[in-house]
Design an enzyme around this catalytic site. Structure first.
Site, PDB file in Angstrom:
ATOM      1  N   CYS A   1       1.099  -1.413   0.629  1.00  0.00           N
ATOM      2  CA  CYS A   1      -0.075  -0.024   0.110  1.00  0.00           C
ATOM      3  C   CYS A   1       1.322   0.813   0.174  1.00  0.00           C
ATOM      4  O   CYS A   1       1.715   1.323   0.475  1.00  0.00           O
ATOM      5  CB  CYS A   1      -0.936   0.069   0.982  1.00  0.00           C
ATOM      6  SG  CYS A   1      -1.800  -1.389   0.946  1.00  0.00           S
TER       7      CYS A   1
ATOM      8  N   ARG B   1       5.047   0.518  -5.943  1.00  0.00           N
ATOM      9  CA  ARG B   1       5.470  -0.343  -4.214  1.00  0.00           C
ATOM     10  C   ARG B   1       4.482  -1.277  -4.500  1.00  0.00           C
ATOM     11  O   ARG B   1       4.517  -2.278  -4.053  1.00  0.00           O
ATOM     12  CB  ARG B   1       4.218   1.226  -2.886  1.00  0.00           C
ATOM     13  CG  ARG B   1       5.769   1.459  -2.830  1.00  0.00           C
ATOM     14  CD  ARG B   1       4.732   2.954  -1.771  1.00  0.00           C
ATOM     15  NE  ARG B   1       4.659   1.648  -0.758  1.00  0.00           N
ATOM     16  CZ  ARG B   1       5.567   2.297   0.866  1.00  0.00           C
ATOM     17  NH1 ARG B   1       6.762   2.361   0.155  1.00  0.00           N
ATOM     18  NH2 ARG B   1       4.645   1.180   2.200  1.00  0.00           N
TER      19      ARG B   1
ATOM     20  N   TRP C   1      -3.123  -2.596  -1.903  1.00  0.00           N
ATOM     21  CA  TRP C   1      -3.118  -4.517  -1.945  1.00  0.00           C
ATOM     22  C   TRP C   1      -3.352  -4.921  -0.999  1.00  0.00           C
ATOM     23  O   TRP C   1      -2.572  -5.684  -0.341  1.00  0.00           O
ATOM     24  CB  TRP C   1      -0.589  -4.595  -2.352  1.00  0.00           C
ATOM     25  CG  TRP C   1      -0.252  -5.399  -2.369  1.00  0.00           C
ATOM     26  CD1 TRP C   1      -0.236  -5.468  -4.477  1.00  0.00           C
ATOM     27  CD2 TRP C   1       0.152  -7.349  -1.669  1.00  0.00           C
ATOM     28  NE1 TRP C   1       0.525  -7.104  -3.793  1.00  0.00           N
ATOM     29  CE2 TRP C   1       0.458  -7.721  -3.088  1.00  0.00           C
ATOM     30  CE3 TRP C   1       0.314  -7.312  -0.423  1.00  0.00           C
ATOM     31  CZ2 TRP C   1       0.779  -8.832  -2.841  1.00  0.00           C
ATOM     32  CZ3 TRP C   1       0.539  -8.950  -0.353  1.00  0.00           C
ATOM     33  CH2 TRP C   1       0.831  -8.914  -1.068  1.00  0.00           C
TER      34      TRP C   1
ATOM     35  N   ASN D   1      -2.256   0.753   5.772  1.00  0.00           N
ATOM     36  CA  ASN D   1      -1.166  -0.118   5.317  1.00  0.00           C
ATOM     37  C   ASN D   1      -0.783  -0.538   6.210  1.00  0.00           C
ATOM     38  O   ASN D   1      -0.961  -0.053   7.620  1.00  0.00           O
ATOM     39  CB  ASN D   1       0.118   1.008   4.717  1.00  0.00           C
ATOM     40  CG  ASN D   1       1.187  -0.293   4.165  1.00  0.00           C
ATOM     41  OD1 ASN D   1       1.359  -1.354   4.080  1.00  0.00           O
ATOM     42  ND2 ASN D   1       2.215   0.214   4.372  1.00  0.00           N
ATOM     43  N   GLY D   2      -0.846  -2.225   6.213  1.00  0.00           N
ATOM     44  CA  GLY D   2      -0.626  -2.967   7.557  1.00  0.00           C
ATOM     45  C   GLY D   2      -1.654  -4.195   7.681  1.00  0.00           C
ATOM     46  O   GLY D   2      -2.185  -4.447   6.878  1.00  0.00           O
TER      47      GLY D   2
ATOM     48  N   GLU E   1      19.766 -15.924  -8.603  1.00  0.00           N
ATOM     49  CA  GLU E   1      19.546 -14.618  -8.903  1.00  0.00           C
ATOM     50  C   GLU E   1      19.032 -14.252 -10.066  1.00  0.00           C
ATOM     51  O   GLU E   1      17.976 -13.880 -11.066  1.00  0.00           O
ATOM     52  CB  GLU E   1      20.663 -13.791  -8.822  1.00  0.00           C
ATOM     53  CG  GLU E   1      20.336 -12.237  -8.583  1.00  0.00           C
ATOM     54  CD  GLU E   1      19.060 -11.326  -8.619  1.00  0.00           C
ATOM     55  OE1 GLU E   1      18.255 -12.555  -7.608  1.00  0.00           O
ATOM     56  OE2 GLU E   1      18.520 -10.493  -8.948  1.00  0.00           O
TER      57      GLU E   1
ATOM     58  N   LYS F   1      14.712 -13.880 -11.568  1.00  0.00           N
ATOM     59  CA  LYS F   1      14.674 -12.455 -12.358  1.00  0.00           C
ATOM     60  C   LYS F   1      13.576 -13.278 -13.334  1.00  0.00           C
ATOM     61  O   LYS F   1      12.690 -12.273 -14.050  1.00  0.00           O
ATOM     62  CB  LYS F   1      16.261 -11.942 -12.911  1.00  0.00           C
ATOM     63  CG  LYS F   1      16.897 -10.798 -12.266  1.00  0.00           C
ATOM     64  CD  LYS F   1      16.369  -9.470 -11.464  1.00  0.00           C
ATOM     65  CE  LYS F   1      15.821  -9.745 -10.536  1.00  0.00           C
ATOM     66  NZ  LYS F   1      15.750  -9.312  -9.072  1.00  0.00           N
TER      67      LYS F   1
ATOM     68  N   GLU G   1      10.484 -14.043 -11.818  1.00  0.00           N
ATOM     69  CA  GLU G   1       9.475 -12.808 -12.102  1.00  0.00           C
ATOM     70  C   GLU G   1       9.026 -12.047 -12.537  1.00  0.00           C
ATOM     71  O   GLU G   1       7.819 -11.310 -12.919  1.00  0.00           O
ATOM     72  CB  GLU G   1       9.769 -12.098 -10.781  1.00  0.00           C
ATOM     73  CG  GLU G   1      11.447 -10.626 -10.791  1.00  0.00           C
ATOM     74  CD  GLU G   1      11.807 -10.396  -8.789  1.00  0.00           C
ATOM     75  OE1 GLU G   1      11.219 -10.399  -8.873  1.00  0.00           O
ATOM     76  OE2 GLU G   1      12.950 -10.028  -9.415  1.00  0.00           O
TER      77      GLU G   1
ATOM     78  N   HIS H   1      23.902 -35.065  -9.281  1.00  0.00           N
ATOM     79  CA  HIS H   1      22.958 -35.784  -7.736  1.00  0.00           C
ATOM     80  C   HIS H   1      21.183 -35.740  -8.343  1.00  0.00           C
ATOM     81  O   HIS H   1      19.965 -36.377  -7.328  1.00  0.00           O
ATOM     82  CB  HIS H   1      22.903 -35.053  -6.848  1.00  0.00           C
ATOM     83  CG  HIS H   1      24.588 -35.732  -6.270  1.00  0.00           C
ATOM     84  ND1 HIS H   1      25.188 -36.068  -5.825  1.00  0.00           N
ATOM     85  CD2 HIS H   1      25.436 -33.682  -6.057  1.00  0.00           C
ATOM     86  CE1 HIS H   1      26.431 -35.934  -5.576  1.00  0.00           C
ATOM     87  NE2 HIS H   1      26.932 -34.523  -5.380  1.00  0.00           N
TER      88      HIS H   1
ATOM     89  N   LYS I   1       6.122  -4.045  -4.937  1.00  0.00           N
ATOM     90  CA  LYS I   1       7.395  -3.800  -4.510  1.00  0.00           C
ATOM     91  C   LYS I   1       8.303  -4.068  -2.602  1.00  0.00           C
ATOM     92  O   LYS I   1       9.169  -4.500  -2.390  1.00  0.00           O
ATOM     93  CB  LYS I   1       7.780  -2.105  -5.215  1.00  0.00           C
ATOM     94  CG  LYS I   1       9.822  -1.490  -4.610  1.00  0.00           C
ATOM     95  CD  LYS I   1      10.211  -2.490  -5.819  1.00  0.00           C
ATOM     96  CE  LYS I   1      11.901  -1.941  -5.402  1.00  0.00           C
ATOM     97  NZ  LYS I   1      13.015  -3.225  -5.895  1.00  0.00           N
TER      98      LYS I   1
HETATM   99  C1  F6R Z   1      13.205  -9.132  -6.422  1.00  0.00           C
HETATM  100  C2  F6R Z   1      13.310  -8.959  -5.247  1.00  0.00           C
HETATM  101  C3  F6R Z   1      12.345  -9.153  -4.152  1.00  0.00           C
HETATM  102  C4  F6R Z   1      13.225  -8.230  -3.331  1.00  0.00           C
HETATM  103  C5  F6R Z   1      12.562  -8.924  -1.721  1.00  0.00           C
HETATM  104  C6  F6R Z   1      12.690  -9.043  -0.119  1.00  0.00           C
HETATM  105  O1  F6R Z   1      13.775  -9.163  -7.509  1.00  0.00           O
HETATM  106  O2  F6R Z   1      13.007  -7.841  -5.166  1.00  0.00           O
HETATM  107  O3  F6R Z   1      13.033 -10.163  -4.220  1.00  0.00           O
HETATM  108  O4  F6R Z   1      14.521  -8.909  -3.075  1.00  0.00           O
HETATM  109  O5  F6R Z   1      10.896  -8.858  -1.386  1.00  0.00           O
HETATM  110  O6  F6R Z   1      13.002  -7.315  -0.381  1.00  0.00           O
HETATM  111  P1  F6R Z   1      13.406  -6.207  -0.197  1.00  0.00           P
HETATM  112  O7  F6R Z   1      14.687  -6.002  -0.214  1.00  0.00           O
HETATM  113  O8  F6R Z   1      12.669  -4.852   0.249  1.00  0.00           O
HETATM  114  O9  F6R Z   1      14.020  -6.328   2.139  1.00  0.00           O
END
Ligand code: F6R
Length: 619
Positions: free
Chosen positions: A2, A30, A78, A105-106, A488, A492, A495, A511, A614
């Site tokens: 949010c 966000r 959200w 928010n929360g 990673e 990427k 997602e 394995h 985000k």
């Molecule tokens: C992937 C991504 C997420 C964040 C995770 C932690 O691209 O961005 O996996 O790394 O949600 O978020 P933060 O770093 O804000 O704690």
């Protein structure tokens, strides 16, 4: 997650709505699934809210114009309790007369019993949200003395969980009241106008003067100022600061997507994170570490807590810190940390890594670590956010605002900060550890140029990505620090391109996972430099041979001059030479670029992938 905006100005015109809509647009990054606003005008309250993108709300306001106002709140939601519908969107009204509006928010954890009591008292609820309970509580308290601040104060005493709340009341024009517990809220100070926001992006177009709020505080803004009190009702001080970046830093700057812009900003993110960390004698200086040196010298073990991409930065950190400082490091997914009965004492340093500083899973892990007596240090990209405030020390990354949901530049900055910390701990140990730290530090300062070199060579990677737009599965292999980079690379792709992707430790292949290899299966392999100890390079070259022999299409990321990989590679993507432990800063870049261009070729919304937010402020 949010986004929240509040505004009060001295003129009754269209400005309040414009400011709030602009703030919501800046907070879009966000992630959200509905949006709404409330305005106070002429003793009445006007609201509009819509499921879906902000555009839906904009259109609704065009169809049903809102009155001019000086006082407004706005929200991007959200969904947590109750689906993403118009009715569940915020603001929610409170009171029999519906004259109060509240955004949140929360999560209010005890909303069920509170709602039952309110229903028993005859209160009617329209939505399925926990938020409406808070709206009704604040409205009920307002009736006692018609003071919105005191009403908020009395209402939050009933609430459990995490929340930022903002409220306006039709009978209190020129006043917005906010409250925060375990959820973000900052104040923006203007001239004859003041702002509230989930983060400074909400008002950065209007002011860079900001005020950081602490936990369990209530803030009241009017056009002329602001007041802060604690949840105990006592006045309290809040820290004012200047925001160092401007609105243009949060805009696309001419690129098609934030993700592309942020990938290209990576040399700066690394360089800026190193800025000011080295004194003229070449020694590391960490001003923000408030844990006394003797406490740090006494550290016997380190646990890193983080989620997603940040946890992969933590895995890279493990290899580096263990090697340089010879302290055992464990990496724990923050959401698993509490449940594995962690072995933590006062000689344990718990390092959290978080771009947003608001990830609830990570915050809760930090709190648990503190309860167990650990020293806590946060590596974070967001000043004034909750996790650094809850930690004993903070090492800020200086990546600037990261807007694209998929983390890129923050990842490089997190790895850089982790290196700095590892070198600092090595320096504290003294002797040969300290000497090695000085050499590595000099090399680290040259890494931004090498990242730039990788970026300059990405033409072929973009082509490969475009050709592979129909691919249904991609595998990623790496060993040592290449292993978290493989993870990673896979994350990427999952997602933003919605492609099934898996990262493996290359040694694990035999394995089990090698059974996945069939003719044409694309596999990225992150190859360590030929000078990596323990013949690791040779072992990875053998792994490439094994999968090539079974028909895999091998996309090999290897150092300049590494000719041994050539016979087994369908494509070779070159990165400059570096010390083995610093290589992740280079090898992850082609994987980010690959994911970006493949997702773009598929026509997907790269910056806001489906189902993701985000900043994940729920557990
Ligand atoms: C992937 C991504 C997420 C964040 C995770 C932690 O691209 O961005 O996996 O790394 O949600 O978020 P933060 O770093 O804000 O704690």
């Amino acid at each position: 997650m949010c986004g929240i905006v509040g505004y009060v100005g001295s003129h009754v015109d269209g400005a309040a709505l414009d400011v709030v809509m602009e703030g919501l647009a800046r907070l879009e990054y966000r992630g959200y699934d509905s949006a709404g606003v409330a305005l106070v005008a002429d003793g009445t309250l006007a609201t509009e809210k819509r499921a879906g993108k902000l555009e839906n709300l904009r259109q609704a306001i065009i169809d049903h114009p809102l009155p001019p106002s000086s006082t407004a709140i706005g929200h991007t939601r959200w969904a947590t309790h109750g689906g993403p519908t118009d009715t569940n969107a915020h603001p929610h009204r409170g009171g029999a007369d519906g004259k109060l509006a509240l955004i949140h928010n929360g999560i209010i954890e005890n909303f069920h019993p509170l709602k039952e009591r309110l229903v028993a008292d005859g209160v009617k609820f329209l939505s399925e949200t926990d938020t409406e309970v808070a709206a009704q509580l604040v409205a009920r308290e307002y009736e006692a003395d018609r003071d919105l601040t005191q009403a908020m104060l009395r209402a939050v005493a009933h609430l459990e969980g995490a929340f930022t709340l903002l409220a306006v009341h039709a009978d209190s024009p020129g006043v917005v009241v906010g409250a925060r517990r375990n959820s973000p809220l900052v104040v923006g100070l203007g001239d004859g106008e003041n702002f509230l926001g989930s983060d400074v992006a909400a008002f950065i177009g209007h002011t860079r003067h900001a005020v950081e709020l602490g936990q369990d505080q209530i803030v009241t803004i009017t056009p002329d100022g602001y007041d802060v009190i604690g949840f105990d009702g006592e006045p309290t001080e809040a820290r004012a600061y200047e925001v160092t970046w401007d609105a243009s830093a949060a805009e696309k700057g001419g690129f098609d997507t934030f993700m592309e812009k942020e990938i290209l900003e990576q040399p700066h993110a690394v360089a800026d994170t190193l800025l000011g960390r080295v004194d003229p004698a070449g020694r590391l200086v960490l001003d923000e570490v408030r844990i006394p040196e003797e406490r740090l010298r006494a550290v016997t073990r380190i646990t890193i807590v983080a989620c997603g991409t940040a946890s992969y930065a933590g895995m890279v950190a493990k290899y580096a810190i263990e090697h340089w400082a010879r302290i055992p490091v464990e990496v724990s997914l923050a959401h698993e940390f509490r449940y594995c009965d962690p072995i933590v004492d006062e000689n344990t340093l718990v390092i959290s890594i978080s771009q947003s500083g608001e990830t609830m899973d990570t915050l809760m892990a930090v709190k648990h670590a503190r309860e167990l007596g650990a020293q806590t240090l946060s590596i974070c990209n967001t000043h004034g956010s909750t996790i650094p405030r809850e930690s004993d020390a903070v090492l800020y990354t200086h990546a600037g605002p990261e807007v694209a949901v998929a983390s890129t530049k923050a990842f490089l900055a997190q790895i850089t900060a982790a290196y700095v910390l590892g070198l600092y701990l090595a320096q504290l140990k003294g002797g040969s550890h300290a000497e090695q730290a000085t050499t590595i530090l000099a090399e680290l300062r040259g890494m931004p140029d090498k990242v730039q070199t990788v970026l300059d060579r990405m033409g072929r990677v973009k082509e490969i990505a475009r050709f592979m737009a129909d691919t249904r599965s991609v595998l990623f292999l790496g060993r040592h620090v290449g292993y978290p980079i493989a993870l990673e690379g896979a994350l990427k792709l999952k997602e933003i391109a919605y492609i099934h992707a898996e990262g493996f430790a290359a040694g694990e292949l035999k394995h089990g996972p090698i059974a996945l290899i069939e003719p044409g299966q694309p596999v990225f392999i992150v190859v360590p430099g030929p000078d990596t100890p323990h013949d690791l390079h040779k072992k990875v070259v053998s792994n490439i041979q094994e999968i090539r022999a079974r028909g895999a299409r091998t996309l090999v990321i290897a150092e300049d001059g590494d000719e041994e990989v050539v016979p087994y590679a369908d494509e070779v993507i070159r990165v400059p030479h570096s010390s083995p432990l610093l290589q992740p800063l280079l090898t992850v870049v082609p994987l980010q670029v690959f994911a970006l261009h493949l997702a773009t070729a598929k026509g997907l919304d790269v910056d806001q992938p489906r189902n993701l937010a985000k900043s994940v402020t729920v557990e």
